[in-house]
Write a protein that holds these residues in place. Structure first.
Motif, PDB file in Angstrom:
ATOM      1  N   PRO A 125     -12.659   1.094  22.301  1.00 47.12           N
ATOM      2  CA  PRO A 125     -11.635   1.808  21.525  1.00 47.12           C
ATOM      3  C   PRO A 125     -11.179   1.032  20.295  1.00 47.12           C
ATOM      4  O   PRO A 125     -10.624   1.605  19.364  1.00 47.12           O
ATOM      5  CB  PRO A 125     -10.496   1.990  22.531  1.00 47.12           C
ATOM      6  N   LYS A 126     -11.435  -0.274  20.286  1.00 46.30           N
ATOM      7  CA  LYS A 126     -11.040  -1.082  19.135  1.00 46.30           C
ATOM      8  C   LYS A 126     -11.818  -0.650  17.886  1.00 46.30           C
ATOM      9  O   LYS A 126     -11.295  -0.716  16.776  1.00 46.30           O
ATOM     10  CB  LYS A 126     -11.292  -2.557  19.431  1.00 46.30           C
ATOM     11  N   THR A 127     -13.070  -0.196  18.077  1.00 48.07           N
ATOM     12  CA  THR A 127     -13.858   0.280  16.941  1.00 48.07           C
ATOM     13  C   THR A 127     -13.238   1.546  16.364  1.00 48.07           C
ATOM     14  O   THR A 127     -13.130   1.706  15.145  1.00 48.07           O
ATOM     15  CB  THR A 127     -15.313   0.549  17.367  1.00 48.07           C
ATOM     16  N   ALA A 128     -12.827   2.448  17.255  1.00 46.21           N
ATOM     17  CA  ALA A 128     -12.165   3.676  16.795  1.00 46.21           C
ATOM     18  C   ALA A 128     -10.879   3.338  16.047  1.00 46.21           C
ATOM     19  O   ALA A 128     -10.590   3.907  14.987  1.00 46.21           O
ATOM     20  CB  ALA A 128     -11.873   4.580  17.989  1.00 46.21           C
ATOM     21  N   LEU A 129     -10.125   2.391  16.593  1.00 45.63           N
ATOM     22  CA  LEU A 129      -8.873   1.982  15.970  1.00 45.63           C
ATOM     23  C   LEU A 129      -9.118   1.364  14.601  1.00 45.63           C
ATOM     24  O   LEU A 129      -8.366   1.586  13.647  1.00 45.63           O
ATOM     25  CB  LEU A 129      -8.148   0.990  16.883  1.00 45.63           C
ATOM     26  N   PHE A 130     -10.203   0.589  14.494  1.00 47.17           N
ATOM     27  CA  PHE A 130     -10.545  -0.050  13.220  1.00 47.17           C
ATOM     28  C   PHE A 130     -10.780   1.000  12.133  1.00 47.17           C
ATOM     29  O   PHE A 130     -10.218   0.919  11.040  1.00 47.17           O
ATOM     30  CB  PHE A 130     -11.797  -0.917  13.377  1.00 47.17           C
ATOM     31  N   PHE A 131     -11.609   1.992  12.419  1.00 42.73           N
ATOM     32  CA  PHE A 131     -11.911   3.002  11.404  1.00 42.73           C
ATOM     33  C   PHE A 131     -10.669   3.821  11.048  1.00 42.73           C
ATOM     34  O   PHE A 131     -10.481   4.201   9.894  1.00 42.73           O
ATOM     35  CB  PHE A 131     -13.041   3.920  11.877  1.00 42.73           C
ATOM     36  N   MET A 132      -9.801   4.068  12.038  1.00 47.72           N
ATOM     37  CA  MET A 132      -8.571   4.804  11.758  1.00 47.72           C
ATOM     38  C   MET A 132      -7.623   4.014  10.867  1.00 47.72           C
ATOM     39  O   MET A 132      -6.887   4.573  10.062  1.00 47.72           O
ATOM     40  CB  MET A 132      -7.868   5.165  13.070  1.00 47.72           C
ATOM     41  N   ALA A 133      -7.644   2.684  11.004  1.00 50.53           N
ATOM     42  CA  ALA A 133      -6.734   1.844  10.221  1.00 50.53           C
ATOM     43  C   ALA A 133      -7.313   1.493   8.851  1.00 50.53           C
ATOM     44  O   ALA A 133      -6.582   1.402   7.860  1.00 50.53           O
ATOM     45  CB  ALA A 133      -6.426   0.570  10.991  1.00 50.53           C
ATOM     46  N   PHE A 134      -8.635   1.298   8.789  1.00 55.64           N
ATOM     47  CA  PHE A 134      -9.266   0.789   7.570  1.00 55.64           C
ATOM     48  C   PHE A 134      -9.553   1.879   6.542  1.00 55.64           C
ATOM     49  O   PHE A 134      -9.368   1.672   5.336  1.00 55.64           O
ATOM     50  CB  PHE A 134     -10.563   0.060   7.929  1.00 55.64           C
ATOM     51  N   LEU A 135      -9.999   3.048   6.990  1.00 53.42           N
ATOM     52  CA  LEU A 135     -10.474   4.062   6.055  1.00 53.42           C
ATOM     53  C   LEU A 135      -9.384   4.853   5.324  1.00 53.42           C
ATOM     54  O   LEU A 135      -9.504   5.080   4.112  1.00 53.42           O
ATOM     55  CB  LEU A 135     -11.421   5.035   6.782  1.00 53.42           C
ATOM     56  N   PRO A 136      -8.322   5.307   6.009  1.00 51.93           N
ATOM     57  CA  PRO A 136      -7.337   6.172   5.332  1.00 51.93           C
ATOM     58  C   PRO A 136      -6.744   5.623   4.031  1.00 51.93           C
ATOM     59  O   PRO A 136      -6.540   6.401   3.088  1.00 51.93           O
ATOM     60  CB  PRO A 136      -6.254   6.370   6.406  1.00 51.93           C
ATOM     61  N   PRO A 137      -6.453   4.314   3.910  1.00 50.48           N
ATOM     62  CA  PRO A 137      -5.880   3.833   2.648  1.00 50.48           C
ATOM     63  C   PRO A 137      -6.788   4.051   1.428  1.00 50.48           C
ATOM     64  O   PRO A 137      -6.306   4.027   0.289  1.00 50.48           O
ATOM     65  CB  PRO A 137      -5.669   2.328   2.901  1.00 50.48           C
ATOM     66  N   PHE A 138      -8.081   4.266   1.661  1.00 51.98           N
ATOM     67  CA  PHE A 138      -9.009   4.451   0.550  1.00 51.98           C
ATOM     68  C   PHE A 138      -9.262   5.932   0.238  1.00 51.98           C
ATOM     69  O   PHE A 138     -10.035   6.249  -0.664  1.00 51.98           O
ATOM     70  CB  PHE A 138     -10.340   3.757   0.846  1.00 51.98           C
ATOM     71  N   VAL A 139      -8.624   6.817   1.005  1.00 57.36           N
ATOM     72  CA  VAL A 139      -8.782   8.251   0.765  1.00 57.36           C
ATOM     73  C   VAL A 139      -7.901   8.674  -0.407  1.00 57.36           C
ATOM     74  O   VAL A 139      -6.741   8.275  -0.501  1.00 57.36           O
ATOM     75  CB  VAL A 139      -8.407   9.059   2.031  1.00 57.36           C
ATOM     76  N   ARG A 140      -8.464   9.489  -1.300  1.00 56.84           N
ATOM     77  CA  ARG A 140      -7.717  10.021  -2.435  1.00 56.84           C
ATOM     78  C   ARG A 140      -7.695  11.547  -2.337  1.00 56.84           C
ATOM     79  O   ARG A 140      -8.747  12.189  -2.410  1.00 56.84           O
ATOM     80  CB  ARG A 140      -8.364   9.596  -3.751  1.00 56.84           C
ATOM     81  N   PRO A 141      -6.538  12.132  -2.141  1.00 50.13           N
ATOM     82  CA  PRO A 141      -6.439  13.583  -1.965  1.00 50.13           C
ATOM     83  C   PRO A 141      -7.101  14.383  -3.084  1.00 50.13           C
ATOM     84  O   PRO A 141      -7.680  15.441  -2.840  1.00 50.13           O
ATOM     85  CB  PRO A 141      -4.921  13.830  -1.940  1.00 50.13           C
ATOM     86  N   GLU A 142      -7.049  13.854  -4.304  1.00 47.37           N
ATOM     87  CA  GLU A 142      -7.612  14.597  -5.432  1.00 47.37           C
ATOM     88  C   GLU A 142      -9.135  14.538  -5.483  1.00 47.37           C
ATOM     89  O   GLU A 142      -9.776  15.244  -6.278  1.00 47.37           O
ATOM     90  CB  GLU A 142      -7.046  14.062  -6.760  1.00 47.37           C
ATOM     91  N   ALA A 143      -9.735  13.712  -4.624  1.00 55.67           N
ATOM     92  CA  ALA A 143     -11.191  13.528  -4.665  1.00 55.67           C
ATOM     93  C   ALA A 143     -11.951  14.522  -3.797  1.00 55.67           C
ATOM     94  O   ALA A 143     -13.182  14.512  -3.800  1.00 55.67           O
ATOM     95  CB  ALA A 143     -11.544  12.103  -4.236  1.00 55.67           C
ATOM     96  N   GLY A 144     -11.237  15.350  -3.033  1.00 54.72           N
ATOM     97  CA  GLY A 144     -11.935  16.330  -2.208  1.00 54.72           C
ATOM     98  C   GLY A 144     -11.424  16.327  -0.782  1.00 54.72           C
ATOM     99  O   GLY A 144     -10.429  15.667  -0.470  1.00 54.72           O
TER     100      GLY A 144
END
Length: 209
Positions: A125-144
């Motif tokens: 589950p640590k892998t799932a937690l990693f992707f949940m914590a690491f990826l969202p800050p790089f998401v840009r709503p205007e990008a799609g």
């Protein structure tokens, strides 16, 4: 998305993948035990398991698991028990995992190493937690669409890991060639292999939501 954004994301992904962790230890142990072929198969299994976590995060399934204490604990216990099983098997094999099949040793084969790699990563589950914590800050709503961005960013993170882990696999596999010519050392290394698996299982048990 400008060059600065991509540089920041790829730099962060590179630094995270260069940081020693359970995946690196597992690949080193598997490659030293089964050689290059099994090491590459185990690596492919880890990458497939990681992509399943990426897909789950993109679809929102990881958030559901993390919100449920029962589901999180069940996955954590299953992963720890599986690692304990691998550790006990390695210790009981008395060095046979480092011996070529012609001498009576039992190699798990490429398919077995692949399945093992998938399970090791999927039941963490640590892998799932990693992707949940690491990826969202790089998401840009205007990008799609957010889900598509999470999937693309997660795939790139796994892609950055592949050449780093390939170097680890090839280096450990080269070490295994010398170990197989030293029976006493192979027995000691098998004890170490089992200890690594059990240690990873104990570390997994300490992961909290």
């Amino acid at each position: 998305m400008d060059i600065t954004w991509w540089g920041l994301f790829l730099g962060a992904a590179l630094m995270i993948n260069l940081t020693p962790g359970p995946d690196m230890l597992y690949l080193m142990a598997r490659s030293a035990s089964g050689g290059r072929r099994e090491g590459l198969a185990a690596g492919a299994g880890l990458w497939c398991g990681a992509m399943m976590h990426v897909l789950a995060a993109a679809l929102g399934l990881s958030a559901i698991v993390m919100a449920s204490a029962t589901a999180f604990t069940a996955i954590k216990l299953a992963g720890a028990l599986y690692l304990f099983y691998l550790g006990v098997q390695a210790i009981r094999s008395a060095g046979s995992q480092f011996q070529p099949p012609a001498t009576g040793g039992r190699a798990i084969g490429a398919w077995g190493a692949f399945r093992q790699g998938v399970l090791v990563d999927l039941l963490n589950p640590k892998t799932a937690l990693f992707f949940m914590a690491f990826l969202p800050p790089f998401v840009r709503p205007e990008a799609g669409p957010v889900a598509a961005q999470l999937l693309a960013l997660g795939t790139l993170t796994v892609a950055v890991a592949i050449p780093i882990e390939l170097a680890i696999i090839l280096g450990a596999a080269r070490l295994s060639d010398g170990l197989r010519r030293r029976p006493r050392l192979t027995q000691w290394m098998n004890q170490l292999l089992g200890t690594v698996f059990i240690g990873l299982g104990l570390r997994l048990l300490t992961v909290t939501r």
